[in-house]
Motif scaffolding. Structure first.
Motif, short mmCIF file in Angstrom:
data_model
loop_
_atom_site.label_atom_id
_atom_site.label_comp_id
_atom_site.label_asym_id
_atom_site.label_seq_id
_atom_site.Cartn_x
_atom_site.Cartn_y
_atom_site.Cartn_z
N UNK A 193 -9.05 -1.66 1.14
CA UNK A 193 -8.85 -0.52 0.12
C UNK A 193 -7.33 -0.10 -0.04
N UNK A 194 -6.59 -0.02 0.84
CA UNK A 194 -5.11 0.46 0.60
C UNK A 194 -4.20 -0.51 -0.19
N UNK A 195 -4.48 -1.81 0.26
CA UNK A 195 -3.86 -3.07 -0.60
C UNK A 195 -4.28 -3.10 -2.08
N UNK A 196 -5.58 -2.74 -2.26
CA UNK A 196 -6.02 -2.80 -3.65
C UNK A 196 -5.54 -1.49 -4.43
N UNK A 197 -5.32 -0.50 -3.75
CA UNK A 197 -5.07 0.95 -4.59
C UNK A 197 -3.37 0.58 -4.81
N UNK A 198 -2.59 -0.11 -3.74
CA UNK A 198 -1.12 -0.15 -4.03
C UNK A 198 -0.89 -1.23 -5.16
N UNK A 199 -1.28 -2.28 -4.78
CA UNK A 199 -0.81 -3.52 -5.41
C UNK A 199 -1.76 -4.09 -6.55
N UNK A 200 -2.90 -3.67 -6.75
CA UNK A 200 -3.91 -4.05 -7.77
C UNK A 200 -3.94 -3.21 -8.68
N UNK A 201 -4.17 -1.82 -8.26
CA UNK A 201 -4.11 -0.82 -9.31
C UNK A 201 -3.13 -0.22 -9.55
N UNK A 202 -1.99 -0.12 -8.58
CA UNK A 202 -0.71 0.19 -8.83
C UNK A 202 -0.30 1.59 -8.58
N UNK A 203 -1.24 2.16 -7.69
CA UNK A 203 -0.90 3.75 -7.15
C UNK A 203 0.33 3.65 -6.26
N UNK A 204 1.07 4.85 -6.52
CA UNK A 204 2.20 4.98 -5.43
C UNK A 204 1.39 5.38 -3.93
N UNK A 205 2.25 5.22 -2.98
CA UNK A 205 1.95 5.49 -1.69
C UNK A 205 1.40 6.80 -1.56
N UNK A 206 2.23 7.86 -2.13
CA UNK A 206 1.83 9.28 -2.04
C UNK A 206 0.55 9.48 -2.83
N UNK A 207 0.10 8.74 -4.03
CA UNK A 207 -1.12 9.05 -4.45
C UNK A 207 -2.31 8.52 -3.65
N UNK A 208 -1.87 7.13 -2.90
CA UNK A 208 -3.01 6.53 -2.02
C UNK A 208 -3.19 7.48 -0.78
N UNK A 209 -2.28 8.14 -0.32
CA UNK A 209 -2.66 9.07 0.77
C UNK A 209 -3.18 10.56 0.19
N UNK A 210 -3.06 10.83 -0.93
CA UNK A 210 -3.92 11.95 -1.34
C UNK A 210 -5.16 11.53 -1.54
N UNK A 211 -5.80 10.50 -2.24
CA UNK A 211 -6.98 10.01 -2.69
C UNK A 211 -7.55 9.63 -1.35
N UNK A 248 -6.87 10.86 1.63
CA UNK A 248 -6.79 12.17 2.44
C UNK A 248 -6.24 11.84 3.96
N UNK A 249 -4.97 10.89 3.79
CA UNK A 249 -4.45 10.45 5.09
C UNK A 249 -2.95 10.80 4.92
N UNK A 250 -2.15 10.50 6.07
CA UNK A 250 -0.68 11.03 5.99
C UNK A 250 -0.31 9.56 5.27
N UNK A 251 1.07 10.08 4.59
CA UNK A 251 2.01 9.01 4.13
C UNK A 251 2.38 7.95 4.84
N UNK A 252 2.66 8.36 6.02
CA UNK A 252 2.91 7.46 7.25
C UNK A 252 2.02 6.41 7.64
N UNK A 253 0.59 7.00 7.53
CA UNK A 253 -0.59 6.18 7.77
C UNK A 253 -0.94 5.07 6.59
N UNK A 254 -0.46 5.20 5.33
CA UNK A 254 -0.55 4.60 4.25
C UNK A 254 0.24 3.58 4.65
#
Length: 86
Positions: A42-60, A62-68
């Motif tokens: 899920x994290x790789x898909x959001x980042x590299x396929x969909x193109x979300x920023x790390x901060x957006x992934x953390x928000x979506x 609901x986890x810490x940026x460090x965890x992303x």
């Protein structure tokens, strides 16, 4: 975006890097991504396929940026192992 809605055109501007994309085509790459554990997939898909920023992934998710960042690191590491059979 569900994984079933992702296709090769989704990859156009978002990729994991030349070392992977030169080794496999995008369809094959997505098949490898689908083999990952859900937290990495899920994290790789959001980042590299969909193109979300790390901060957006953390928000979506609901986890810490460090965890992303850690999931991205570990997910890419697992993906390399799958692709290169190591």
């Amino acid at each position: 975006m569900p994984l079933s809605n992702i296709n090769e055109s989704t990859f156009k501007n978002n990729y994991l890097g030349n070392s992977i994309t030169n080794y496999v085509d995008y369809k094959t790459l997505f098949e490898y991504i689908k083999k990952l554990k859900p937290i990495y997939r899920i994290t790789l898909t959001y980042k590299y396929i969909i193109g979300y920023a790390d901060e957006e992934i953390a928000f979506i998710l609901n986890i810490k940026l460090k965890t992303v960042k850690m999931r991205l690191y570990r997910g890419k590491k697992c993906l390399y192992k799958i692709i290169y059979n190591k």
